[in-house]
Design an enzyme around this catalytic site. Structure first.
Site: not given
Ligand code: IVH
Length: 696
Positions: A45, A49, A95, A126, A128, A130, A241, A336, A435, A438, A452, A458
């Site tokens: 990622d 990014d 986001l 919250e 985030k 994965d 969420y 992040k 080895c 040695c 070895c 050794c």
């Molecule tokens: S809010 C408008 N809350 O993060 C709000 N997203 O780019 C949109 N994700 O793919 C999402 N945990 O799947 C929100 N607690 C959380 C999240 C969350 C993971 C992921 C979501 C989305 C990406 C946001």
């Protein structure tokens, strides 16, 4: 002919930008397809990014080059043809990201400016998670449809798979106070727990099936199966969420619908949707930062993977006022965390020789920042792993470093997906024929383990054996650390453990950076180590497969070293936990004349161990596993461990589902959190003392 002398046209800035934009868009579309349609991302990622952020920056600098079909104008990933496409009632946004405090300050300042307010907002926070974003559509409280995000407007219908997930209620539980909407879009994340992922991959490997690289790919791959029986077998989970559309039929009472996101989440929880237990509500970015830092601290202890913390303005009226850009709401941000997987170049592979001669390939990497530190070495485990990864020197590889775990290489990046292509010659990784330390012959059990054959000839094995001998669970010689042992072996002052007890001050003083005082302290520590316990002495010898618990069991069973030296494999197997393989290792060790000689010389040098009379040994705590964390007042952690071991308990360093009790003193951190999360008994020092008193 005239053309021959014409100067080549110098590309203008705009031309160069246009070219780069085109190349970036191509790469991004390619990676979108791999990620969203094939669940087989080729780059981490963090690399993706970088490409995306570079494109955003170039488009911002050259607005005339921005086209409506640019990947920056979409959320990513077109829907697959084999699934029915569905229109979300309300688009699923993504986001915007922030990486540091400065970005957060700017985010909050922008909000306050836009709201023309000086009142710091409340944020719903919250983890985030994965996983995979989904939208669940409930009609009068009944699950109608589940869809992936797709491009944000159109997703894929994955109802058949989502119905198999135990966390997702098929019908919402009505509660007093708020009527269920006619239509309700619930937004959340489907993920695979770490424990579930590990179990699933172990099974897949045992059955010779393809394993997944990480829990997110596993979750995504599962949701894209056409046959729901597959999803039913996989350990998928769900956290809610937020919401999309909330629609009440005419005449229904929608006035009780809450005005804050945190209250909406509570309501969804009461209706039976799973809430993330690690969420919180805070005031202002500073408190959010504290929340995020605490979350980062417990990242490894969570049973789900996260890549950051999310903050969302809690009050819906403010959210509405702030609005959204084409892709992201202006009232929310993803903060992040350092990526745990990044790509880098494998520059070389060296082979390390361990205490028992096992040879491990170690990757030398182009230094890279991953999981919060700069990493330049990573383990490749063994030659079977090298073959499985198909990796060669010169390749771009993905390095993973999560928590304090040793960094490892998890994937080779296909050269066509290399975000920074460079022509590098590839060279296969070959196990050396002798080895590296040695020159002795290397023995192999096939194609996985290489060893070895030099034994204590050794120097590498000798150094490792000596480090083990002096380590905390063994003779615990303070000041005789890894570096010093290497120096002493290289200087020819140490060959085996018995030599430690013959070291003289004038010899120590010949070493670099060794002063009179440290030499004195070291000799005092060595002197102290002459008196030890039988379990420690046995463990210190470094017999293959004999860890602290087995050493304790052997000591309890035989009472003294003489009886143990005389025991044959059959007698050894009478000891709890000692099977035929361990018994064989022990018998071979004590049969070896060199080993017997070291033991004789240790005794001659005055090393003594209390035979098992000092503390009666029992099996009162047999089968119980303890973890000690934080500090204790009435004894050291080592002493607590020895006393638990003497009662037949196991003492390990990390908390897992197999742990029965965690003893937490002041200063206990993530281990206690993890125990609480796994609902493992946490006891304080007094409870430990009571337990010991009861059984000793
Ligand atoms: S809010 C408008 N809350 O993060 C709000 N997203 O780019 C949109 N994700 O793919 C999402 N945990 O799947 C929100 N607690 C959380 C999240 C969350 C993971 C992921 C979501 C989305 C990406 C946001």
């Amino acid at each position: 002919m005239a053309d021959k002398h014409k100067e080549p046209a110098i590309p203008s800035d705009a031309d160069r930008a246009a070219q780069e934009i085109e190349s970036l868009r191509e790469q991004i579309l390619h990676h979108n397809a791999l990620y969203h349609e094939q669940d087989a991302p080729a780059i981490p990622d963090a690399d993706y990014d970088r490409l995306f952020d570079r494109l955003l920056a170039l488009e911002a600098a050259h607005p005339d080059l921005l086209t409506p079909d640019s990947p920056t104008q979409r959320v990513g990933g077109a829907a697959l043809d084999s699934f029915i496409q569905v229109q979300h009632e309300q688009p699923m946004m993504s986001l915007a990201k922030v990486f540091n405090e400065e970005d957060l300050v700017a985010f909050e300042a922008r909000i306050l400016r836009q709201l023309d307010s000086d009142q710091v907002p409340w944020y719903s926070c919250e983890p985030k998670v994965d996983g995979v974003a989904v939208s669940l559509l409930y009609q009068d409280g009944v699950l109608q449809r589940a869809a992936t995000r797709g491009d944000g407007v159109t997703g894929e219908d994955i109802t058949h798979n989502v119905r198999t997930i135990g966390d997702v209620p098929l019908r919402l539980k009505p509660v007093d106070g708020v009527e269920l909407p006619r239509q309700l879009e619930v937004r959340g994340e489907i993920y695979m727990s770490r424990a579930g992922f590990a179990r699933m991959n172990e099974e897949a490997q045992a059955n010779g099936e393809r394993s997944f690289v990480n829990p997110r790919n596993a979750a995504a791959g599962t949701l894209r199966q056409l046959d729901p029986r597959m999803a039913a077998k996989r350990p998928l989970c769900f956290f809610v969420y937020g919401t999309g559309l909330v629609h009440y039929a005419a005449g229904a009472d929608g006035t009780a619908w809450p005005g804050r996101l945190s209250e909406i989440l509570e309501l969804l929880g009461r209706w039976g949707l799973p809430l993330n237990p690690d969420r919180d509500v805070v005031c202002g970015y500073q408190d959010f930062l504290r929340y995020a830092q605490e979350l980062l601290q417990k990242r490894d202890a969570l049973d789900y993977e996260i890549d950051g913390a999310v903050l969302k303005v809690d009050e819906l009226a403010l959210q509405d006022e702030l609005g959204a850009t084409s892709r992201t709401p202006r009232w929310a941000m993803a903060y992040k965390f350092p990526a745990e997987e990044v790509s880098t170049v494998l520059r070389d592979v060296e082979f390390q020789v361990g205490r028992t001669g096992a040879i491990t390939p170690v990757a030398r990497l182009e230094p890279v920042f991953v999981g919060g530190v700069t990493v330049s070495n990573a383990t490749l485990h063994n030659m079977a792993e090298v073959a499985r990864l198909g990796v060669q020197i010169g390749d771009r590889v993905i390095v993973r470093r999560a928590g304090d775990v040793i960094p490892k290489i998890v994937q080779r990046v296909d050269p066509t997906d290399d975000p920074e292509p460079e022509t590098r010659p590839r060279r296969p990784i070959e196990i050396p024929t002798e080895c590296p330390a040695c020159g002795s012959e290397i023995e192999s059990d096939g194609d996985i383990l290489y060893r070895c054959s030099g034994g204590l000839v050794c120097p590498a094995q000798r150094k490792e054996a000596l480090k083990h001998f002096c380590s905390r669970g063994a003779l615990d010689i303070e000041g005789l650390g890894d570096k010093l042992i290497e120096q002493l072996v290289d200087a020819g002052l140490l060959r085996d453990a018995a030599d430690i007890f013959h070291l003289r001050k004038e010899q120590l003083l010949t070493l670099e950076r060794m002063g009179d005082k440290s030499a004195g302290n070291l000799l005092a520590a060595i002197e102290k180590a002459r008196h030890t316990t039988l379990p420690r002495a046995l463990y210190a010898l470094g017999i293959r497969e004999v860890g602290e618990a087995t050493a304790q069991a052997l000591a309890s069973h035989f009472g003294g070293l003489e009886a143990l030296l005389e025991a044959d494999a059959e007698a050894l197997q009478q000891v709890p936990d000692v099977g035929p393989i361990v018994a064989q290792h022990i018998a071979i060790f004590f049969d070896n004349a060199d080993n017997r000689e070291v033991i004789r010389r240790l005794r001659e040098a005055g090393v003594q161990w209390t035979e098992q009379s000092a503390r009666t040994v029992s099996d009162a705590l047999a089968g119980k596993t303890f973890v000690l964390t934080g500090s204790l007042e009435s004894m050291t952690r080592d002493e607590a461990r020895d006393r638990l071991l003497a009662l037949g308990a196991k003492v390990t360093g990390s908390v897992s589902k197999k742990t029965d009790h965690v003893v937490a003193g002041p200063g206990a951190g993530s281990k206690r959190d993890k125990a609480e999360q796994l609902e493992i008994d946490v006891m304080d020092e007094q409870a430990l003392l009571d337990l010991l008193a009861k059984h000793e």
